[in-house]
Each structure stands twice: as C-alpha cells, then as structure tokens.
Enzyme design. Structure first.
Site, PDB file in Angstrom:
ATOM      1  CG  ASN A 149      -2.004  -0.988   1.211  1.00  0.00           C
ATOM      2  OD1 ASN A 149      -2.298  -1.581   0.185  1.00  0.00           O
ATOM      3  ND2 ASN A 149      -2.648  -1.198   2.350  1.00  0.00           N
TER       4      ASN A 149
ATOM      5  NE  ARG B 105      -8.968  -2.264  -9.336  1.00  0.00           N
ATOM      6  CZ  ARG B 105      -7.967  -1.470  -9.702  1.00  0.00           C
ATOM      7  NH1 ARG B 105      -7.030  -1.951 -10.507  1.00  0.00           N
ATOM      8  NH2 ARG B 105      -7.894  -0.228  -9.267  1.00  0.00           N
TER       9      ARG B 105
ATOM     10  NE  ARG C  50      -3.782   5.297 -10.254  1.00  0.00           N
ATOM     11  CZ  ARG C  50      -4.638   6.097  -9.630  1.00  0.00           C
ATOM     12  NH1 ARG C  50      -5.195   5.729  -8.511  1.00  0.00           N
ATOM     13  NH2 ARG C  50      -4.949   7.265 -10.156  1.00  0.00           N
TER      14      ARG C  50
ATOM     15  CG  HIS D 198     -15.614   2.158 -10.033  1.00  0.00           C
ATOM     16  ND1 HIS D 198     -16.270   2.188  -8.822  1.00  0.00           N
ATOM     17  CD2 HIS D 198     -14.438   1.520  -9.800  1.00  0.00           C
ATOM     18  CE1 HIS D 198     -15.528   1.604  -7.895  1.00  0.00           C
ATOM     19  NE2 HIS D 198     -14.413   1.201  -8.460  1.00  0.00           N
TER      20      HIS D 198
ATOM     21  CE1 TYR E  14      -9.443  -7.256  -1.750  1.00  0.00           C
ATOM     22  CE2 TYR E  14     -10.702  -5.800  -3.158  1.00  0.00           C
ATOM     23  CZ  TYR E  14      -9.493  -6.238  -2.673  1.00  0.00           C
ATOM     24  OH  TYR E  14      -8.334  -5.647  -3.108  1.00  0.00           O
TER      25      TYR E  14
ATOM     26  NE  ARG F 284     -10.367  -0.837   3.079  1.00  0.00           N
ATOM     27  CZ  ARG F 284     -10.776  -0.833   1.815  1.00  0.00           C
ATOM     28  NH1 ARG F 284     -11.869  -1.450   1.469  1.00  0.00           N
ATOM     29  NH2 ARG F 284     -10.084  -0.182   0.887  1.00  0.00           N
TER      30      ARG F 284
ATOM     31  CG  HIS G 132     -14.345  -3.646  -1.806  1.00  0.00           C
ATOM     32  ND1 HIS G 132     -15.108  -3.844  -2.934  1.00  0.00           N
ATOM     33  CD2 HIS G 132     -13.357  -2.792  -2.175  1.00  0.00           C
ATOM     34  CE1 HIS G 132     -14.604  -3.153  -3.948  1.00  0.00           C
ATOM     35  NE2 HIS G 132     -13.542  -2.502  -3.513  1.00  0.00           N
TER      36      HIS G 132
END
Length: 716
Positions: free
Chosen positions: A49, A371, A401, A431, A464, A560, A588
């Site tokens: 991260n 993704r 990304r 998205h 997730y 979160r 998530h």
C-alpha cells in the site's frame, strides 16, 4: 455546492487520512489474535500500500508542485505543505514497519522460520548457497560498470539494485559497478530442508560478489530501490485509446523518481552517486537500517505452515439456487437474491454467466469489466457465449489503475472471439459492476441482472467483503439497459425508474435523501443515516452531513479507509460517529441506509447498495450506480444482518476521534463480537431459501443503542 473554507477545522487531509488507514493495517501485524504468518501478511500489505501511495498520490502532489500549482486541498494546504506533512508521517510509519518486522522476525525464529543475516552465511549454508548462486542467480545477472563510457542505467519502477565500490587487484584501480536485480529472481532464497531458512537475495549477491567480479575486492556495497510516478494521464483528444494506453503503460516504467530508498550502511560516496543520478532535487530520499521493500515479505507467508495461518474457510454456495437444481435464472425469477462475499461463493456469479453462455434461450449478454484479474473464468464465459452466436458486449475499463495491461490483454482475447468490446468514456472511468442477460421466455424477453459492490474478480472475491445482487425486476432491467447505452453510445439516460447513476445524478440523489432525514428530524421524528464505504472525501456531501448532524440526525458511518469528515465536534458533527474495520477480510461493500422517519434498523428504511464511495471522482468522473433494495428478505439481510453486524463489531474496529486519531475498540462487559467470525459460522438469510425454515435459525443480531462512544484504548 458549498463554498469550502480553506482551513483544517472542518476536514481532515485526504493523504494523511490514508496514511492513518495504512497505519491501522500495519498495526494488525502486532495483533496477537492473528496467527503469526497472517500478521506478517498484514505487514507486507502495508508495504505494498505504501509503495502505491507514493507512486500515485505523492507523485500527483509533486507534479503539482513542479508545475507551481497552488490549488489548496479542502483542509487548506498547498501541495508543498501536504508533501511536508506526508514526508514526516510517512517516515514515522516506515520506521514503525521496520520495528514490527524486527519483532515478527524474532517470533518467526521461535517457530522454526529463520531469516538469516549475511553473517550467518557460512559452513554448509555457504556451500549450498554458492552452488545456488552459480546455477540459478549468476546467469541472470548483468553487472554494469559506471564510468564515462557506461552512463548510469535506467532503474525501473520498484526496481531493486545493488551498487558496488570495487578495486581491481592487479593495479588498485577503483571501479564502480551496478547490478539490477531482475524480477525473475525471487526476493528470498529458501535453503533446503527444515527448519525453514531464508536469505534475502541482495545479501546473497553481496556475499558472493567475488564470483561476480573475479579479480576485484569489494570496498563497499549497498542495496537501493526506486519508486516512480506511475499514474497514467490520457488526453481527451486521444485518437486511438488502445494505442495510447499501450504507450502510456510503457512510459510508466520510466516515470519520474518519487522515492529513493537506500540501506543505512551505504557509504557517503555511493550515496552521493545515487542522489545525483536518481534523487534529483524533488525526489524523497530515505535510508533504512532494516529491510528494503516491506511488501516483498509476502513471499515468506507462502511457507507451508498452516498452524501459523488462519484456518481455511470454504465459502457456501447459496442454497436457494440449489433448490432450483442449480438453475440461476429460475431462482432469480422466483425472488431477488443477495450473495454476501466471501462468505458465499463467487461461483454463483460464474454460474450465472456460464449458464447464460450455454442457454440457447439467452440472446444477449452485456457486462462491465473493471478488474477481472488474471483468472479467466468470467472472460471464458463471455467468449463461450459469443462463440455460441449470442450478442455479447463487454465494457472493458482501460483506466483501472495497475490493471490496464491485463485489461488490454482480455479485450484482445474477447474481440478475437467476436465479443463487441467497448472502452467507454475517455475522461470517465466505468466503475459500475453490472451484468445483464436477456433471455427469451414465452412470447417475449426477460432481463436478468447482477449488480455488485465489488469487481468480477474470482481471487479478490475470496478476501473482499462485497454484495452481489441478482434480480429479474423489469424496472431494473430497463434501467440497466440505459446504463449500457450510456457507456457504449453516449445516449443520455431518461426516465430511470430505480437506479441512480453518476456522473449524472448520484450526488444529487444522495443529498436529497440526507435532506429527507433532516426534514424528519426537524419535524420531531427520528432522523437516521447508516452508511458503509471505503472512503469519504467529497466536501459537498460532508457539509450536508454536518447540516444533518446539527439538525439532530443520528449518523453512523463505517469507513474502512480515508475519511475527511471530522466527527464528534460540538456544534458541527456531534451526532456523527465514524468507525473503521480492519480484519481478516477487506471490508469493501458500499451500503447506504436512511431511517425514513424511524430509528434504524426498520422495515421501512430506504436501503441502497452501490459501486461508489463518497468521493469527488466517484460522483464526477466515474460511471457508478446506486440501487434500492426493495425485496423484504434481501432488505432484512443487508440492513438487519450485514449493517448491524458491522456496527456491533468490537474486535476489529477503530473509532475516529475529533482530533483525527483512531482508537481501537476494546470489548466491554457486554462481550466481544467479531463480524467476520459471525458470517463465517452463520449462513445468510437471503441465500438459504426453504432451509431457513427447516434448520437452526440464524442468531438474531440486537443493536444496543448507546449515547456514549464505546470504550477505547489509545493507539500503540
């Protein structure tokens, strides 16, 4: 929109809030409730991260500073001021990571997993490593002299290298060499046998430098690592989006150096060379006496020691679908279904798409792909459908990304199979996670939809927590068709029946619902908002929440990661509570609940799932959805089970204080509650079908209302 005050009394800085989140991740590595290798996993995640934060967020601020952009953040800081604050906090966090690694390393040794220092390379260990070095490492390395004839080589992003100061034995001539560690070489060498013993590859390289440089004596050697600007910017007038992204991905490897990490033992001479060649005047330089590249410690987690890891968990397949013989369409047609990942298997999503591909009555499939990862299950289903003659449309997002290259690969494979691939908007990311299947039934067609709060990614769906919602509601099907037409043909949606979408109206819809709660509170009725998301940044929404708090609306937020809202401030946000949950699974899902004139939870609450966090980018620069949950059983599961469990958790939760610090909740006299453990041991309501009546009932969650915040202890 509200005019923003340029001060920090109303907002936390976004970047510092993210660093606080990563600190919470790192501190899970010190949590004795976790098995040792899982603690190491948390530490490695904090390292990965950290790298991404520098490659994207810090790189963006440095770019603004270089271009002399003086735009201030919502909390009133210039790019330069933010960089100064980030640098100080980041260095403290990096030091803490090294201290945590030192402690975990000692604990690992006690369990039979040893990470050896260079001075432990001797005797049989040295003999085996020499053979390994000669056969497996030496052939891959390419040392490069540094002199006027050999300029300093390019070091790729996240590249690790070792620089040597040597002297030739024959004439005592000084020579400087650099060795880039190729990505094909794993970061650690594991010695054979048990107990497990590992040696970092840079330590091996330095120890056997005499084999790489025969006839030379090493006077000094030091490892170093670079992080580069990795953001991709695409001009709106790009003529060929695919070719533009292929070029941009290649350029990213050569982005401006943002951070240069060096061993603390580096000599002043070698440090000067690296600063001159890589540091520049703007790069952030750091030296560490510990381990370079904390994220690489993930390799050690792969050690086969199940006693040091979480007990394996097998996700359940929804019993509702089994009751229909595995026929997803029949089960969805009978009633809306919600699937709670990772407790319920992502296989149900794959089954939905696989059945659609094989069903001769299915005529069309439309799918967004943000993704999809490297596992091809979703892609294969779409390819199979196209090869079966169905009309298949895939909206592939090139701007996801660090997944751009993988998405380009999938887009090519899909196009070869006859799938209509669309890349959406140049300046907006698609998205929203939506799948739409049109099936011939009787004399007409029925549309089946899947909406997810997470990606169509089989791997992340195992770690997730996300919501998958399936419905055959014709209103949702008509709205979904408009979303796809919006992305593929730029056809502006009109007359949406249930869905809200951004950048069209999502923020406005959200503000209207907060206004409704304000109206209830001012009329003397309970006003209540619960919301769960990854990040809260948008100033307009934050100001509206402050207004709601001042009107008496009780607001509980489960965020979160980043939170720029300052909770618990008298006269501004005293009715707002914010908590963050960090545990075995990554929280998530995005869920919003509004009391609608009653305290939460209640059967008449307005409940939504969404793909969007409350950030400017989600409202203004992304295609997102918000979907109301109207089915009673699904409503009960998401509100009374999922949301209540998140609010009850007191084993993995942190509370955000008015001054910006997070304090970990300590279970009190009422006992402890771990929401991950609860869902791992209790089936969901919606997916059980008839089994809900015939088997032991799911324990009812009871939310005890307390005006005082939960007992907390100061952060270590």
């Amino acid at each position: 929109m509200t005019e923003l005050p340029e001060n920090s009394t109303r907002y936390f800085n976004r970047e510092l809030s993210w660093l606080a989140f990563n600190r919470r991740v790192m501190e899970e590595a010190t949590n004795p409730a976790h098995p040792l290798l899982e603690r190491l996993r948390f530490l490695s995640i904090s390292g990965s991260n950290f790298d991404e934060f520098f490659m994207v967020r810090v790189a963006g601020l440095m770019g603004q500073q270089l271009q002399k952009v003086e735009a201030r953040s919502a909390d009133g800081l210039t790019p330069g001021q933010q960089l100064a604050a980030i640098s100080a906090e980041a260095e403290m966090l990096a030091d803490n990571q090294q201290a945590v690694w030192t402690a975990i390393r000692a604990d690992l040794a006690e369990t039979g997993i040893h990470v050896l220092d260079a001075d432990a390379i001797e005797g049989e260990t040295e003999a085996w490593l020499e053979g390994h070095f000669r056969d497996q490492i030496f052939p891959i390395l390419t040392p490069q002299a540094l002199d006027p004839a050999h300029p300093f080589p390019f070091i790729p992003n996240q590249g690790s290298s070792v620089i040597f100061d040597l002297v030739r034995k024959s004439d005592r001539e000084p020579v400087r060499e650099l060795v880039l560690l190729p990505t094909a070489i794993r970061r650690f060498v594991r010695l054979p046998g048990n107990p497990a013993r590992y040696v970092a590859v840079e330590a091996v390289l330095k120890h056997f430098s005499h084999l790489l440089f025969p006839g030379y004596t090493a006077l000094g050697a030091a490892a170093f690592r670079v992080l580069r600007d990795s953001d991709i910017e695409i001009e709106e007038e790009a003529e060929d989006l695919v070719m533009t992204f292929r070029s941009a991905i290649k350029r990213r490897r050569r982005g401006r150096v943002i951070r240069l990490e060096m061993e603390e033992s580096i000599s002043p001479e070698l440090e000067a060379v690296l600063k001159e060649e890589l540091g520049g005047s703007e790069a952030l330089l750091t030296e560490t006496g510990g381990f370079l590249g904390i994220g690489d410690l993930a390799m050690l987690v792969d050690e086969d020691r199940p006693d040091l890891k979480f007990t394996p968990y097998s996700a359940r397949f929804p019993e509702r679908i089994r009751e229909y013989g595995g026929d997803c369409f029949a089960a969805i047609k009978a009633k809306d279904i919600v699937v709670h990942h990772p407790y319920e298997s992502f296989d149900v999503v794959l089954s939905f798409l696989g059945q659609a591909a094989a069903d001769p009555d299915v005529v069309a499939i439309k799918q967004t792909l943000y993704r999809a990862g490297k596992q091809p299950a979703v892609i294969n289903a779409l390819i199979a459908a196209a090869e079966a003659g169905k009309s298949v449309t895939a909206v592939v997002e090139l701007k996801a990304r660090f997944d751009e290259e993988q998405n380009l690969y999938w887009a090519t494979a899909l196009e070869r199979a006859g799938v209509q691939v669309v890349y959406g908007f140049i300046d907006w990311k698609t998205h929203a996670k939506v799948s739409m299947v049109v099936r011939r039934e009787g004399n007409g067609y029925r549309t089946y939809c899947h909406f997810g709060t997470g990606n169509y990614h089989p791997v992340t769906a195992r770690i997730y927590t996300d919501i998958s919602f399936f419905t055959a509601d014709p209103r949702v099907g008509r709205d979904a068709a408009q979303i796809f037409n919006y992305v593929t043909g730029y056809v502006e949606p009109h007359g949406l029946e249930l869905l809200g979408i951004s950048p069209r109206d999502l923020r406005n819809r959200l503000v209207e619902m907060i206004d409704d709660e304000i109206a209830h509170a001012r009329a003397g009725r309970p006003g209540a908002i619960w919301a769960k998301m990854n990040s809260l940044v948008d100033p307009a929404v934050i100001e509206k929440l402050y207004e709601a708090s001042n009107a008496g609306v009780e607001i509980e937020l489960i965020i979160r990661g980043i939170c720029c809202l300052r909770p618990g401030v008298p006269g501004m946000s005293e009715n707002i509570k914010v908590k963050s949950i960090v545990g075995r699974f990554l929280e998530h899902s995005r869920i919003w609940a509004f009391g609608n004139g009653k305290a939460l939870p209640n059967d008449g609450a307005r409940l939504f799932i969404s793909s969007a966090d409350w950030m400017q980018r989600n409202f203004d620069r992304r295609v997102e959805f918000m979907l109301p949950i109207l089915n009673k059983t699904v409503h009960d599961q998401v509100l009374d089970q999922v949301m209540v469990a998140n609010l009850l958790d007191n084993e993995q939760s942190w509370v955000l204080q008015p001054d910006g610090h997070y304090t970990r909740i300590v279970p009190g006299e009422d006992g402890s509650f771990n929401l991950h453990r609860y869902f791992m041991t209790n089936p969901s309501l919606s997916g059980r079908g008839a089994a809900l009546e015939s088997r032991k009932p799911v324990p009812k969650l009871q939310l005890k209302r307390r005006r005082n915040p939960p007992k907390a202890k100061a952060k270590a």
